[in-house]
Design an enzyme around this catalytic site. Structure first.
Site, PDB file in Angstrom:
ATOM      1  N   ASP A 336      45.392  22.448  96.299  1.00  0.00           N
ATOM      2  CA  ASP A 336      44.594  23.100  97.334  1.00  0.00           C
ATOM      3  C   ASP A 336      45.540  23.545  98.451  1.00  0.00           C
ATOM      4  O   ASP A 336      46.701  23.140  98.500  1.00  0.00           O
ATOM      5  CB  ASP A 336      43.539  22.123  97.860  1.00  0.00           C
ATOM      6  CG  ASP A 336      42.467  22.827  98.674  1.00  0.00           C
ATOM      7  OD1 ASP A 336      42.462  24.067  98.699  1.00  0.00           O
ATOM      8  OD2 ASP A 336      41.644  22.124  99.286  1.00  0.00           O
ATOM      9  N   ASP A 598      41.699  16.136  97.664  1.00  0.00           N
ATOM     10  CA  ASP A 598      41.245  14.952  98.389  1.00  0.00           C
ATOM     11  C   ASP A 598      39.775  15.004  98.779  1.00  0.00           C
ATOM     12  O   ASP A 598      39.294  14.137  99.514  1.00  0.00           O
ATOM     13  CB  ASP A 598      42.089  14.749  99.653  1.00  0.00           C
ATOM     14  CG  ASP A 598      41.994  15.941 100.612  1.00  0.00           C
ATOM     15  OD1 ASP A 598      41.306  16.932 100.273  1.00  0.00           O
ATOM     16  OD2 ASP A 598      42.602  15.885 101.694  1.00  0.00           O
ATOM     17  N   ASN A 666      70.787   1.298  59.445  1.00  0.00           N
ATOM     18  CA  ASN A 666      71.041  -0.040  58.922  1.00  0.00           C
ATOM     19  C   ASN A 666      70.058  -0.429  57.827  1.00  0.00           C
ATOM     20  O   ASN A 666      70.423  -1.025  56.813  1.00  0.00           O
ATOM     21  CB  ASN A 666      70.966  -1.069  60.053  1.00  0.00           C
ATOM     22  CG  ASN A 666      72.223  -1.064  60.908  1.00  0.00           C
ATOM     23  OD1 ASN A 666      73.295  -0.676  60.457  1.00  0.00           O
ATOM     24  ND2 ASN A 666      72.088  -1.461  62.158  1.00  0.00           N
ATOM     25  N   ASP A 695      67.236  -6.313  70.156  1.00  0.00           N
ATOM     26  CA  ASP A 695      66.181  -6.110  71.146  1.00  0.00           C
ATOM     27  C   ASP A 695      66.594  -6.667  72.511  1.00  0.00           C
ATOM     28  O   ASP A 695      66.325  -6.057  73.552  1.00  0.00           O
ATOM     29  CB  ASP A 695      64.883  -6.789  70.685  1.00  0.00           C
ATOM     30  CG  ASP A 695      64.212  -6.021  69.559  1.00  0.00           C
ATOM     31  OD1 ASP A 695      64.593  -4.858  69.314  1.00  0.00           O
ATOM     32  OD2 ASP A 695      63.306  -6.593  68.909  1.00  0.00           O
TER      33      ASP A 695
END
Length: 855
Positions: A336, A598, A666, A695
């Protein structure tokens, strides 16, 4: 002193209380609400104001949910069977590794999410209720039956409630009834017993919002006992998946198919060679666990949560965490004008008649309208009332027609003891259509074609100078006219215009330029005229590429609108429905769209956008619809948030690319080794340990910095890019794995335990250290990783090298390799990293050329 005589209990059919006959009492209108003690009692008996309790929030349930991964369940079951056959050590090791992996996931995600949740609560919508006779703001979930709530324009209705007092109280309840227009509510019940929710003019319902006026209401039902609670399952549609969520789903499907194919292949090979079925099955499941980036949900969640915390430091509170990524991917920002591009410190510059002369009469009419208006006062109203006050003591308000975005005007019916006037103010062009006469030099004249042209040129000239213009009109009605309706807004007398100045923000021009340099197109979507908007854009340096008005949009079908929204960047005189159409058209063309608003009228657009942005001072309706709340209404803050969103996305992509490339390589090597080895290339426990240590090395990724090249432009999760990267980098890992096999078998003449040990060390070292190559598109020595990522990765490599030399390594089936192996390992790891770096650079060069040829 408070009383609780009217505190209702929630009846079995609570959502129909409004259809029962009710007896009014004088005390109802002045009900002081509940005492704190009574409110606590109601909460303990009836529970919080939510549709259903969520048992999944308990820590134990959250932890247990981590074991829902079918691969983990199969692994634990299979290892239990192994224990029954005497392999108790194997079972214990597998169980410990799985437990450690799940705990790592849970602790990281819980800590990050807890911090992000605390931030979200700071901007949660709250309700104003009377407790102990005093007005207090409380969380919506703490509202209980018997509470007396105070409601004003822009508020959300916190629960189903009976109206005790009302003043020009209009409510939008379209979510429940489908009514497009606001409904006026009164304290008095309908003359006949209401049988339909639309007839319950004395009741308000959760899910509605206040459009205008004010009221005092007593809560009758909360949570699941409300009308909305009864149908919540049908009206609460799941949120549309964002581009990132769709991308991760497709990525998950890709990994799933790879996993299924590879596991079936390994099972068939082991069956062909008549290897022990239980060990082969455990190996296949462990292989699936190793291939699956099971840490991805935790990395995504932790990265987004940390992003939310970083955004909070930039004065942006995130309500929906995936909106962070959407913010980074946003390539179109619809905003706006008022308060975003301008200061929102509006001042009244002039009040003139249609001939351009100063008019005290126009100012008086405008002041009367704003003074007696009870809806949500706009900045224009505040500017009018900011003038030296006028004496209103002789005037009495009779009725009001609140502002709505279809009419774009507000009317008040006033009486000064001798005359009764309807005073109207609204958008200049709309007011002109409602008028049949105009005032000039103390006389009234009929509005004809010549007058229309002269009047239009008058207010167009004001708009061209950047002034917002309201038309001020009136008409006299009979003294017995007690109710104002929309039909009364006709045959008005145009008194003149009120012109307002709303200067552009000093910081907006630079912020807009930065957003555009960052690849975010700016589109202004406003209810104001195109002349005013063009003037503001010229001052801010926004080049106008096309203008589309609400009137023009009315005649465009969806495909035509989708073409027009790409070229236009100013959308003027648009109502809330048309704003939403603009956003949906942009999304349909493949853009990631943000919307900043808003007001009450912005809620549909905030819902429709990929990322809805509002401010802490916004009305409740807008704050509830937004995904991100800005604590400062500043586009500079927004630019910083966009950069943080891209940093967050970049770190998530690092994990995906590292996990898919090295894991795929892998696991492919492992499946291939099963073809020619007379034993398993790695024990199931070793595969799981390898995966868990890998990890651990990637846990600090959410803390890592992202190269400027990665944040320069918006990006979306591109499955084609990930697949191509995996197929290019993954095989390099497999090539070095097979070189390791050759050294182990032909040079070291390794038996089963040494082979498994050697490959465990080599595979973990290569896939961990390659993190430093893959995490950046540029030179790994120039792009500095976060110290935590460096430290964790090097520690994991040290564990991989040293573990076979310890007693714990023996339990896991490892043996100590000869010193020669470590020399070969160092050479192969160095060669592997160099080859990956060269291949990576070639891949990115090829991908850029491919992208350029497509555009």
């Amino acid at each position: 002193m408070t009383h609780d005589a009217h505190a209702p209990h929630t009846p079995p059919n609570a959502a129909r209380w409004w259809s029962e006959p009710q007896v009014e009492s004088e005390a109802d209108a002045h009900d002081p609400g509940l005492s704190s003690t009574r409110a606590a009692d109601q909460m303990s008996r009836l529970g919080p104001n939510v549709f259903r309790a969520d048992p999944s929030h308990t820590l134990l349930r959250q932890f247990a949910a981590r074991f829902k991964n079918p691969l983990v369940v199969v692994l634990l079951v299979a290892s239990s069977v192994s224990a029954m056959t005497g392999e108790v050590t194997n079972f214990a090791i597998i169980s410990c590794i799985v437990l450690l992996s799940v705990s790592l996931d849970f602790v990281q995600e819980f800590r990050a999410n807890a911090a992000a949740d605390k931030l979200r609560q700071s901007v949660a919508v709250r309700a104003t209720v009377l407790r102990d006779g005093q007005a207090q703001e409380i969380a919506l979930r703490d509202v209980v039956p018997g509470d007396v709530a105070l409601l004003h324009a822009g508020d959300l209705i916190p629960a189903d409630a009976r109206v005790l007092q009302a003043r020009d109280f209009f409510v939008n309840q379209s979510l429940l009834t489908g009514e497009a227009f606001p409904v006026e509510k009164h304290a008095a019940p309908p003359k006949t017993t209401a049988t339909d929710m639309q007839e319950a003019t004395h009741a308000v319902f959760m899910g509605s919002s206040v459009v205008g006026g004010s009221a005092r209401v007593r809560v009758m039902a909360t949570g699941a006992g409300t009308a909305m609670g009864e149908i919540a399952h049908s009206i609460q549609q799941p949120a549309h998946a964002s581009s990132f969520e769709l991308g991760t789903r497709r990525f998950g499907m890709l990994i799933m198919w790879l996993t299924v194919v590879m596991v079936l292949f390994v099972l068939l090979v082991n069956a062909w060679f008549h290897r022990p079925w239980l060990e082969s099955f455990l190996f296949a499941v462990a292989l699936a666990v190793g291939l699956t980036p099971e840490l991805l949900p935790m990395v995504v969640s932790v990265t987004l949560a940390r992003g939310a915390i970083r955004l909070a430091k930039l004065d942006m509170i995130v309500k929906r965490q995936t909106a962070i990524q959407d913010l980074g991917s946003m390539d179109v920002l619809c905003t706006d004008k008022t308060g975003t591009l301008t200061e929102a410190k509006i001042r009244l510059e002039s009040s003139i008649d249609v001939q351009g002369q100063h008019s005290a009469h126009v100012l008086t009419l405008a002041y009367l309208n704003s003074f007696f208006e009870t809806g949500l006062k706009s900045p224009l109203d505040e500017a009018i009332l900011d003038r030296p006050p006028l004496d209103m003591s002789g005037w009495t308000k009779v009725d009001e027609i609140p502002f709505d975005f279809e009419r774009r005007c507000v009317s008040v019916l006033l009486d000064d003891g001798q005359r009764r006037w309807l005073v109207v103010k609204g958008a200049a062009e709309d007011m002109l259509r409602l008028c049949s006469e105009f005032e000039a030099q103390d006389s009234r004249h009929t509005i004809d074609e010549t007058a229309i042209e002269a009047i239009q040129s008058r207010y167009h000239a004001l708009e061209a100078d950047g002034l917002r213009v309201l038309g001020i009109a009136w008409r006299e009605v009979s003294r017995d006219h007690t109710r104002a309706t929309v039909n009364d807004e006709s045959q008005l007398v145009l008194a003149g215009f009120a012109a307002f100045l709303d200067p552009p923000k000093a910081s907006a021009a630079q912020a807009l330029a930065e957003l555009q340099r960052a690849g975010v197109a700016i589109k202004v979507v406003t209810g104001d005229s195109d002349l005013v908007t063009r003037h503001v854009c010229a001052q801010l340096g926004i080049a106008v590429t096309g203008v589309l008005t609400g009137k023009e949009m009315e005649h465009l079908d969806p495909p035509t609108l989708q073409r027009r929204v790409l070229s236009a960047n100013l959308f003027c005189r648009v109502n809330p429905g048309q704003k939403q159409r603009v956003i949906e058209a942009l999304k349909a063309t493949g853009h990631v769209v943000g919307y900043m608003g808003d007001g009450i009228n912005d809620a549909p657009s905030l819902h429709a956008a990929d990322v809805g942005l509002s401010v802490d001072s916004a009305v409740d309706v807008a704050k509830a619809a937004a995904d991100i709340i800005l604590l400062r209404q500043d586009l500079g803050v927004l630019h910083a948030g966009v950069m943080e969103g891209r940093r967050t996305f970049g770190n998530i992509m690092k994990y995906i690319m590292m996990g898919t490339s090295s894991n795929f390589g892998n696991m492919f090597s492992m499946a291939g080794a099963a073809l020619f080895l007379p034993f398993l290339p790695m024990l199931p426990t070793q595969i799981l340990l390898n995966n868990m240590l890998y990890d651990v090395s990637e846990v600090p990724i959410p803390l890592d910095e992202v190269d400027a090249e990665e944040t320069a432009l918006p990006r979306v999760l591109n499955l084609d890019f990930i697949r191509s990267f995996m197929l290019v980098i993954g095989p390099i890992s497999s090539v070095f794995d097979f070189l390791t096999f050759y050294v182990l078998l032909e040079v070291l003449h390794a038996q089963e335990a040494l082979f498994q040990t050697g490959w465990f060390v080599e595979s973990l070292c290569t896939q961990v250290l390659v993190i430093f190559v893959i995490r950046t598109r540029g030179n790994p020595f120039k792009s500095r990783p976060h110290p935590a990522l460096t430290l964790t990765s090097l520690l994991v490599v040290a564990v991989a090298i040293g573990l076979p030399l310890t007693p714990w390594g023996t339990l896991l089936g490892f043996v100590a390799p000869p010193p020669f192996f470590y020399g070969v390992l160092a050479a192969m790891v160095l060669a592997y990293l160099c080859v990956v770096e060269l291949t990576k650079r070639a891949f990115y060069g090829w991908w850029r050329q491919r992208a350029a040829s497509r555009t």
